[in-house]
Design a protein around this motif. Structure first.
Motif, PDB file in Angstrom:
ATOM      1  N   ILE A 141       0.775  -1.251  -0.025  1.00 31.45           N
ATOM      2  CA  ILE A 141      -0.016  -0.007  -0.136  1.00 31.45           C
ATOM      3  C   ILE A 141       0.862   1.353   0.079  1.00 31.45           C
ATOM      4  O   ILE A 141       0.581   2.382  -0.667  1.00 31.45           O
ATOM      5  CB  ILE A 141      -0.956   0.093   1.204  1.00 31.45           C
ATOM      6  CG1 ILE A 141      -2.176  -1.112   1.048  1.00 31.45           C
ATOM      7  CG2 ILE A 141      -1.543   1.343   1.522  1.00 31.45           C
ATOM      8  CD1 ILE A 141      -2.709  -1.277   2.246  1.00 31.45           C
ATOM      9  N   THR A 142       1.930   1.276   0.890  1.00 32.25           N
ATOM     10  CA  THR A 142       2.788   2.403   0.895  1.00 32.25           C
ATOM     11  C   THR A 142       3.540   2.584  -0.414  1.00 32.25           C
ATOM     12  O   THR A 142       3.397   3.629  -0.809  1.00 32.25           O
ATOM     13  CB  THR A 142       3.843   2.128   2.048  1.00 32.25           C
ATOM     14  OG1 THR A 142       3.139   2.091   3.168  1.00 32.25           O
ATOM     15  CG2 THR A 142       4.857   3.398   1.972  1.00 32.25           C
ATOM     16  N   HIS A 143       4.136   1.590  -1.065  1.00 32.23           N
ATOM     17  CA  HIS A 143       4.885   2.048  -2.360  1.00 32.23           C
ATOM     18  C   HIS A 143       4.016   2.285  -3.430  1.00 32.23           C
ATOM     19  O   HIS A 143       4.158   2.973  -4.506  1.00 32.23           O
ATOM     20  CB  HIS A 143       5.558   0.597  -2.666  1.00 32.23           C
ATOM     21  CG  HIS A 143       6.838   0.478  -1.736  1.00 32.23           C
ATOM     22  ND1 HIS A 143       7.837   1.339  -1.504  1.00 32.23           N
ATOM     23  CD2 HIS A 143       7.228  -0.620  -0.666  1.00 32.23           C
ATOM     24  CE1 HIS A 143       8.850   1.018  -0.822  1.00 32.23           C
ATOM     25  NE2 HIS A 143       8.391  -0.121  -0.340  1.00 32.23           N
ATOM     26  N   GLY A 144       2.754   1.798  -3.259  1.00 33.61           N
ATOM     27  CA  GLY A 144       1.647   1.766  -4.223  1.00 33.61           C
ATOM     28  C   GLY A 144       1.285   3.376  -4.151  1.00 33.61           C
ATOM     29  O   GLY A 144       1.009   3.894  -5.364  1.00 33.61           O
ATOM     30  N   ARG A 145       1.158   3.894  -3.169  1.00 29.88           N
ATOM     31  CA  ARG A 145       0.769   5.315  -3.051  1.00 29.88           C
ATOM     32  C   ARG A 145       1.921   6.244  -3.474  1.00 29.88           C
ATOM     33  O   ARG A 145       1.439   7.563  -3.890  1.00 29.88           O
ATOM     34  CB  ARG A 145       0.545   5.646  -1.368  1.00 29.88           C
ATOM     35  CG  ARG A 145      -0.766   5.260  -0.959  1.00 29.88           C
ATOM     36  CD  ARG A 145      -1.042   5.538   0.419  1.00 29.88           C
ATOM     37  NE  ARG A 145      -2.457   5.118   0.838  1.00 29.88           N
ATOM     38  CZ  ARG A 145      -2.540   5.113   2.205  1.00 29.88           C
ATOM     39  NH1 ARG A 145      -2.068   5.409   3.166  1.00 29.88           N
ATOM     40  NH2 ARG A 145      -3.763   4.634   2.471  1.00 29.88           N
ATOM     41  N   LEU A 146       2.760   5.785  -3.391  1.00 33.95           N
ATOM     42  CA  LEU A 146       4.226   6.318  -3.947  1.00 33.95           C
ATOM     43  C   LEU A 146       4.353   6.337  -5.349  1.00 33.95           C
ATOM     44  O   LEU A 146       5.452   6.793  -6.096  1.00 33.95           O
ATOM     45  CB  LEU A 146       5.409   6.391  -2.944  1.00 33.95           C
ATOM     46  CG  LEU A 146       5.336   6.704  -1.816  1.00 33.95           C
ATOM     47  CD1 LEU A 146       6.237   6.344  -1.061  1.00 33.95           C
ATOM     48  CD2 LEU A 146       5.184   8.157  -1.541  1.00 33.95           C
ATOM     49  N   GLY A 147       3.814   5.410  -6.222  1.00 29.73           N
ATOM     50  CA  GLY A 147       3.823   4.949  -7.433  1.00 29.73           C
ATOM     51  C   GLY A 147       5.180   4.108  -7.905  1.00 29.73           C
ATOM     52  O   GLY A 147       5.781   4.362  -9.070  1.00 29.73           O
ATOM     53  N   GLU A 148       5.549   3.168  -6.824  1.00 30.94           N
ATOM     54  CA  GLU A 148       6.811   2.482  -7.121  1.00 30.94           C
ATOM     55  C   GLU A 148       6.207   1.211  -7.185  1.00 30.94           C
ATOM     56  O   GLU A 148       6.266   0.250  -6.387  1.00 30.94           O
ATOM     57  CB  GLU A 148       7.640   2.616  -5.608  1.00 30.94           C
ATOM     58  CG  GLU A 148       7.957   4.050  -5.169  1.00 30.94           C
ATOM     59  CD  GLU A 148       8.691   4.210  -4.016  1.00 30.94           C
ATOM     60  OE1 GLU A 148       9.436   4.962  -3.940  1.00 30.94           O
ATOM     61  OE2 GLU A 148       8.330   3.253  -3.158  1.00 30.94           O
ATOM     62  N   ALA A 149       5.676   1.046  -8.471  1.00 30.74           N
ATOM     63  CA  ALA A 149       5.271  -0.461  -8.841  1.00 30.74           C
ATOM     64  C   ALA A 149       6.228  -1.497  -8.707  1.00 30.74           C
ATOM     65  O   ALA A 149       5.793  -2.537  -8.614  1.00 30.74           O
ATOM     66  CB  ALA A 149       4.635  -0.355 -10.443  1.00 30.74           C
ATOM     67  N   ARG A 150       7.336  -1.219  -9.028  1.00 31.89           N
ATOM     68  CA  ARG A 150       8.209  -2.182  -8.798  1.00 31.89           C
ATOM     69  C   ARG A 150       8.563  -2.794  -7.555  1.00 31.89           C
ATOM     70  O   ARG A 150       8.743  -4.185  -7.311  1.00 31.89           O
ATOM     71  CB  ARG A 150       9.723  -1.541  -9.377  1.00 31.89           C
ATOM     72  CG  ARG A 150      10.871  -2.562  -9.411  1.00 31.89           C
ATOM     73  CD  ARG A 150      12.243  -1.818  -9.845  1.00 31.89           C
ATOM     74  NE  ARG A 150      13.225  -1.696  -8.968  1.00 31.89           N
ATOM     75  CZ  ARG A 150      14.204  -0.738  -8.741  1.00 31.89           C
ATOM     76  NH1 ARG A 150      14.119   0.131  -9.775  1.00 31.89           N
ATOM     77  NH2 ARG A 150      14.790  -0.699  -7.769  1.00 31.89           N
ATOM     78  N   PHE A 151       8.363  -2.014  -6.448  1.00 32.51           N
ATOM     79  CA  PHE A 151       8.460  -2.573  -5.119  1.00 32.51           C
ATOM     80  C   PHE A 151       7.255  -3.091  -4.593  1.00 32.51           C
ATOM     81  O   PHE A 151       7.113  -3.874  -3.910  1.00 32.51           O
ATOM     82  CB  PHE A 151       8.791  -1.077  -4.222  1.00 32.51           C
ATOM     83  CG  PHE A 151      10.399  -0.890  -4.434  1.00 32.51           C
ATOM     84  CD1 PHE A 151      11.294  -1.520  -3.941  1.00 32.51           C
ATOM     85  CD2 PHE A 151      10.720   0.180  -5.219  1.00 32.51           C
ATOM     86  CE1 PHE A 151      12.578  -1.084  -4.176  1.00 32.51           C
ATOM     87  CE2 PHE A 151      12.049   0.674  -5.402  1.00 32.51           C
ATOM     88  CZ  PHE A 151      12.931  -0.197  -4.984  1.00 32.51           C
ATOM     89  N   VAL A 152       6.066  -2.402  -5.245  1.00 26.84           N
ATOM     90  CA  VAL A 152       4.797  -3.338  -4.981  1.00 26.84           C
ATOM     91  C   VAL A 152       4.898  -4.786  -5.352  1.00 26.84           C
ATOM     92  O   VAL A 152       4.409  -5.661  -4.513  1.00 26.84           O
ATOM     93  CB  VAL A 152       3.646  -2.684  -5.726  1.00 26.84           C
ATOM     94  CG1 VAL A 152       2.268  -3.569  -5.616  1.00 26.84           C
ATOM     95  CG2 VAL A 152       3.407  -1.158  -5.099  1.00 26.84           C
ATOM     96  N   ALA A 153       5.384  -4.969  -6.616  1.00 25.18           N
ATOM     97  CA  ALA A 153       5.610  -6.195  -7.056  1.00 25.18           C
ATOM     98  C   ALA A 153       6.707  -6.993  -6.306  1.00 25.18           C
ATOM     99  O   ALA A 153       6.463  -8.245  -6.224  1.00 25.18           O
ATOM    100  CB  ALA A 153       6.163  -6.157  -8.660  1.00 25.18           C
ATOM    101  N   LEU A 154       7.722  -6.377  -6.009  1.00 19.34           N
ATOM    102  CA  LEU A 154       8.621  -7.245  -4.908  1.00 19.34           C
ATOM    103  C   LEU A 154       7.879  -7.709  -3.687  1.00 19.34           C
ATOM    104  O   LEU A 154       8.375  -8.623  -3.380  1.00 19.34           O
ATOM    105  CB  LEU A 154       9.772  -6.432  -4.928  1.00 19.34           C
ATOM    106  CG  LEU A 154      11.011  -6.983  -3.853  1.00 19.34           C
ATOM    107  CD1 LEU A 154      11.740  -8.149  -4.645  1.00 19.34           C
ATOM    108  CD2 LEU A 154      11.995  -5.851  -3.811  1.00 19.34           C
ATOM    109  N   ASN A 155       7.260  -6.598  -2.999  1.00 21.69           N
ATOM    110  CA  ASN A 155       6.458  -7.146  -2.099  1.00 21.69           C
ATOM    111  C   ASN A 155       5.496  -8.316  -1.928  1.00 21.69           C
ATOM    112  O   ASN A 155       5.057  -8.904  -0.956  1.00 21.69           O
ATOM    113  CB  ASN A 155       5.967  -5.756  -1.220  1.00 21.69           C
ATOM    114  CG  ASN A 155       7.126  -4.930  -0.668  1.00 21.69           C
ATOM    115  OD1 ASN A 155       7.840  -5.596  -0.176  1.00 21.69           O
ATOM    116  ND2 ASN A 155       7.081  -3.675  -0.816  1.00 21.69           N
ATOM    117  N   SER A 156       4.929  -8.104  -3.335  1.00 19.01           N
ATOM    118  CA  SER A 156       3.857  -9.195  -3.289  1.00 19.01           C
ATOM    119  C   SER A 156       4.487 -10.503  -3.434  1.00 19.01           C
ATOM    120  O   SER A 156       3.950 -11.575  -3.078  1.00 19.01           O
ATOM    121  CB  SER A 156       3.026  -9.011  -4.792  1.00 19.01           C
ATOM    122  OG  SER A 156       3.798  -8.880  -6.087  1.00 19.01           O
ATOM    123  N   VAL A 157       5.695 -10.590  -4.178  1.00 20.10           N
ATOM    124  CA  VAL A 157       6.599 -11.819  -4.292  1.00 20.10           C
ATOM    125  C   VAL A 157       6.742 -12.401  -2.776  1.00 20.10           C
ATOM    126  O   VAL A 157       6.562 -13.510  -2.405  1.00 20.10           O
ATOM    127  CB  VAL A 157       7.889 -11.776  -5.010  1.00 20.10           C
ATOM    128  CG1 VAL A 157       8.739 -13.144  -4.791  1.00 20.10           C
ATOM    129  CG2 VAL A 157       7.516 -11.471  -6.431  1.00 20.10           C
TER     130      VAL A 157
END
Length: 127
Positions: free
Chosen positions: A91-107
């Motif tokens: 959620i935090t990285h998504g709010r900052l538009g950091e899709a790469r880190f959203v994907a990494l955290n989803s892994v």
């Protein structure tokens, strides 16, 4: 299956250990300048250090209870806690538009879900 769960727990523990050490001991200014660390500029030092300590505890909780055979049920409980932590990180990285880190955290979230499922179910330590 047991081997895959041990490997998954070890990988996740390494991630938690690295993140925990970084958040606990690296100066916040340096973290904020790192890729994906921009969120740290918006939180208190106490919150950041607390997250770091929680990640260090997660690293221990994913491995140690099973290794020493004392309260091994803490392994899947720790994995569930990691799932919650990763949801917050996404959620935090998504709010900052950091899709790469959203994907990494989803892994990491999926890996923790695998560990929780496996240790609560077919490969529990109590069976």
């Amino acid at each position: 299956m047991n081997l895959a769960l041990w490997i998954g727990a070890a990988l996740l523990a390494a991630v938690a250990l690295t993140g925990g050490l970084t958040k606990t001991f690296v100066p916040p200014e340096k973290l904020a300048a790192a890729p994906g660390g921009g969120w740290t500029a918006h939180v208190s030092v106490g919150f950041l250090k607390s997250l770091g300590v929680l990640e260090l505890l997660a690293a221990v909780g994913l491995i140690l209870p099973a290794v020493v055979d004392i309260a091994p049920a803490l392994v899947p409980v720790t994995a569930v806690c990691w799932i919650l932590l990763m949801a917050g990180a996404m959620i935090t990285h998504g709010r900052l538009g950091e899709a790469r880190f959203v994907a990494l955290n989803s892994v990491y979230l999926v890996l923790a879900a695998f560990i929780a499922w496996g240790r609560f179910g077919p490969e529990s330590f109590t069976g």
